[in-house]
Design an enzyme around this catalytic site. Sequence first.
Site, PDB file in Angstrom:
ATOM      1  N   CYS A 178      -4.387  -9.047   3.884  1.00 33.45           N
ATOM      2  CA  CYS A 178      -4.775  -9.329   5.259  1.00 33.45           C
ATOM      3  C   CYS A 178      -6.023 -10.175   5.440  1.00 33.45           C
ATOM      4  CB  CYS A 178      -4.948  -7.968   5.918  1.00 33.45           C
ATOM      5  SG  CYS A 178      -5.818  -7.978   7.430  1.00 33.45           S
ATOM      6  N   LYS A 199      -6.226  -6.273  15.555  1.00 32.18           N
ATOM      7  CA  LYS A 199      -6.875  -6.074  14.255  1.00 32.18           C
ATOM      8  C   LYS A 199      -7.778  -7.248  13.895  1.00 32.18           C
ATOM      9  CE  LYS A 199      -5.708  -5.363   9.391  1.00 32.18           C
ATOM     10  NZ  LYS A 199      -4.634  -5.070   8.425  1.00 32.18           N
ATOM     11  N   HIS A 242     -10.578  -7.156  10.929  1.00 34.48           N
ATOM     12  CA  HIS A 242     -10.600  -7.109   9.456  1.00 34.48           C
ATOM     13  C   HIS A 242     -11.241  -8.329   8.807  1.00 34.48           C
ATOM     14  CE1 HIS A 242      -8.454  -5.283   5.693  1.00 34.48           C
ATOM     15  NE2 HIS A 242      -9.734  -4.992   5.789  1.00 34.48           N
ATOM     16  N   ASP A 294       1.237  -7.351  11.113  1.00 35.55           N
ATOM     17  CA  ASP A 294       0.515  -6.897   9.923  1.00 35.55           C
ATOM     18  C   ASP A 294       1.502  -6.306   8.920  1.00 35.55           C
ATOM     19  OD1 ASP A 294      -1.440  -6.074   8.184  1.00 35.55           O
ATOM     20  OD2 ASP A 294      -2.408  -4.664   9.552  1.00 35.55           O
ATOM     21  N   ASP A 295       1.747  -6.998   7.834  1.00 35.07           N
ATOM     22  CA  ASP A 295       2.653  -6.537   6.763  1.00 35.07           C
ATOM     23  C   ASP A 295       4.143  -6.616   7.149  1.00 35.07           C
ATOM     24  OD1 ASP A 295       0.181  -5.794   5.689  1.00 35.07           O
ATOM     25  OD2 ASP A 295       0.705  -3.696   5.364  1.00 35.07           O
ATOM     26  N   ASP A 305       0.745 -11.538   8.529  1.00 39.22           N
ATOM     27  CA  ASP A 305      -0.395 -11.852   7.649  1.00 39.22           C
ATOM     28  C   ASP A 305      -0.069 -11.780   6.167  1.00 39.22           C
ATOM     29  OD1 ASP A 305      -0.204  -9.060   7.508  1.00 39.22           O
ATOM     30  OD2 ASP A 305      -2.369  -8.777   7.428  1.00 39.22           O
ATOM     31  N   ASN A 306       0.972 -11.039   5.829  1.00 37.17           N
ATOM     32  CA  ASN A 306       1.402 -10.934   4.427  1.00 37.17           C
ATOM     33  C   ASN A 306       2.739 -10.213   4.398  1.00 37.17           C
ATOM     34  OD1 ASN A 306      -1.163  -8.667   4.566  1.00 37.17           O
ATOM     35  ND2 ASN A 306       0.837  -7.871   3.990  1.00 37.17           N
ATOM     36  N   LYS A 366       4.051  -7.384  -0.427  1.00 40.86           N
ATOM     37  CA  LYS A 366       2.597  -7.416  -0.236  1.00 40.86           C
ATOM     38  C   LYS A 366       1.896  -7.331  -1.592  1.00 40.86           C
ATOM     39  CE  LYS A 366      -1.000  -4.878   2.301  1.00 40.86           C
ATOM     40  NZ  LYS A 366      -1.249  -3.794   3.272  1.00 40.86           N
TER      41      LYS A 366
HETATM   42  C1  NG6 Z   1      -5.435  -1.170   0.253  1.00 40.55           C
HETATM   43  C2  NG6 Z   1      -4.941   0.155   0.776  1.00 40.55           C
HETATM   44  C3  NG6 Z   1      -3.718  -0.120   1.630  1.00 40.55           C
HETATM   45  C4  NG6 Z   1      -4.036  -1.108   2.719  1.00 40.55           C
HETATM   46  C5  NG6 Z   1      -4.619  -2.363   2.103  1.00 40.55           C
HETATM   47  C6  NG6 Z   1      -5.061  -3.375   3.130  1.00 40.55           C
HETATM   48  C7  NG6 Z   1      -5.389   1.976  -0.796  1.00 40.55           C
HETATM   49  C8  NG6 Z   1      -4.938   2.726  -2.015  1.00 40.55           C
HETATM   50  N1  NG6 Z   1      -4.599   1.021  -0.348  1.00 40.55           N
HETATM   51  O1  NG6 Z   1      -6.600  -0.984  -0.491  1.00 40.55           O
HETATM   52  O2  NG6 Z   1      -3.252   1.076   2.179  1.00 40.55           O
HETATM   53  O3  NG6 Z   1      -4.941  -0.559   3.618  1.00 40.55           O
HETATM   54  O4  NG6 Z   1      -5.743  -2.049   1.316  1.00 40.55           O
HETATM   55  O5  NG6 Z   1      -3.972  -3.917   3.736  1.00 40.55           O
HETATM   56  O6  NG6 Z   1      -6.458   2.266  -0.280  1.00 40.55           O
HETATM   57  S1  NG6 Z   1      -4.159  -5.252   4.519  1.00 40.55           S
HETATM   58  O7  NG6 Z   1      -2.864  -5.582   5.048  1.00 40.55           O
HETATM   59  O8  NG6 Z   1      -5.124  -4.997   5.553  1.00 40.55           O
HETATM   60  O9  NG6 Z   1      -4.606  -6.232   3.559  1.00 40.55           O
HETATM   61 CA    CA Z   2      -1.612  -7.040   6.245  1.00 36.80          CA
END
Ligand code: NG6
Ligand code: CA
Length: 508
Positions: A85, A138, A140, A45-46, A333-334, A363
């Site tokens: 994600c 995860k 999501h 993740d990331d 994922d990104n 990201k």
């Molecule tokens: C964003 C969040 C970031 C992360 C992302 C999802 C804020 C300001 N930032 O909205 O921290 O959670 O969403 O990340 O809330 S992901 O990898 O799951 O897409």
């Molecule tokens: Ca991610």
Amino acid sequence: LHFRFFVTPILLILLAMVIGCKKTDKKEEASLEMKSPNIIIIYADDLGYGDLSSYGATEINTPNMDRLVNEGIKFTNGYASSATCTPSRYALLTGVYPWRNKNAKILPGTAPLLIDTTQMTVAKLLKQNGYKTGIVGKWHLGLGNGQVNWNGHITPGPNEVGFDYSYIMAATQDRVPTVYIQNGRVENLDPNDPIEVNYDENYEGQPTGKDSPELLKMNWHHGHNNTIVNGIPRIGFMKGGDSAKWIDEEMAPQFLEKAKNFVTINKDQPFFLYYALQQPHVPRTPAPEFIGKSGMGPRGDVILEADWCIGQLYATLEEQGLLENTLIIFTSDNGPVLNDGYYDNAVEKIGNHTPSGPLRGGKYSLFEAGTRVPFATYWKGTITPQTNEALVSQLDFLSSIASLVGDDYKGKDSENFMDVFLGKKNIGRENLILEATSRTALRSNDWILIPPYKGAPIAEQVNIELGNNLKYQLYNLTEDISQTNNLADTNPEKLHEMIKIYESIRGT
Ligand code: NG6
Ligand code: CA
């Protein structure tokens, strides 16, 4: 005497036939095994293109990820469908471009299931082909139909889109509910302390990150100032469920244990495991033995922790004698982000490390680092180690995996590149649409076209260039991997060719 002369050759022939038969049996068995190898997708993740030593990192050492990359196929043009994600996970499982589904955006923990239960998924396809299927980590991708009762059977979810077994967090580590959900039930839930979750308003009397900074062990930088769990302020509000709350520092060993169990329990039959690691997404909470190990703060430490988890899972496969019969896919994922909403020293301690490697952005970005990710396939004894420059996407897993198990299913946007994933060919896609927070770009062979987008060029809080520009951007990635030289003005012919392809796929 005559009789003996007569009988011995017949016996010998019979014996030879029996031995011959045994041989074909074994062969058949082997080819059956080859037809239904175990499949494991390890999804970080990331994790950025430059975060692994095998992808050029010099400041961090990731031996277990590197083994998959260096002793398998290291893809240098491997893409997640998206720079965030939820859409990437949607594309990986369904083989459908996420921009076709307007809801395929970063989801709150209360979002309904994004995948239609009638839709094909990698898990469903493999289940139909006799596999035991499991997800650990995860999710999501939303749960339920919009009104989830967290205290009852949470459905539909992963078990309704093809997974026999699921052990998940609903959304992200920074979003509520902060509990593990096993096959649709919150684990360790006390019925006398029911869980309530919403993303709009706080429950009376509950401290938040915003109001009660003195309760925090990790401070929020932007967002992340709602309900506090384990001293970490989260996104969204949650009440109750105390006995069920996860301990962040134990999440990695917890998911690992479930992943290992799944493998061990199903070792005698074909299985598919989708092991969706939570690292190095925020909040970065390494287990005690990894604290300080990278010298780079928690972000580096959790990368080492993830690397260790991968090593442990590998060791389990080795112990069970499964390595020669298991295709392992490892990717992310990104792209990477340093400050994603908490003060955790990711920026301050980065030193000379470059999480994006030579790529521009990160990201959330339409530039390369948003979607070009570490990407490896590993299959001991079957895949010859190599670096492969073919253009490949996680979108293609569905149709490719189908072909591997002898199923002719073709996903809507998913193409069969199993030959490339097994290293028998090095020619992949010609065209691929990339997505970042609902904006799209076209990669076509060596070129990339980013259409004009309004909006800030840089997301200030995370300090990432998003790829927005009021003009078309055109880059030749072979000559200019870092996207510094926009050729839109000097190569109008190529620009128009690219616009045409983009519009033909994306619609005008
Ligand atoms: C964003 C969040 C970031 C992360 C992302 C999802 C804020 C300001 N930032 O909205 O921290 O959670 O969403 O990340 O809330 S992901 O990898 O799951 O897409
Ligand atoms: Ca991610």
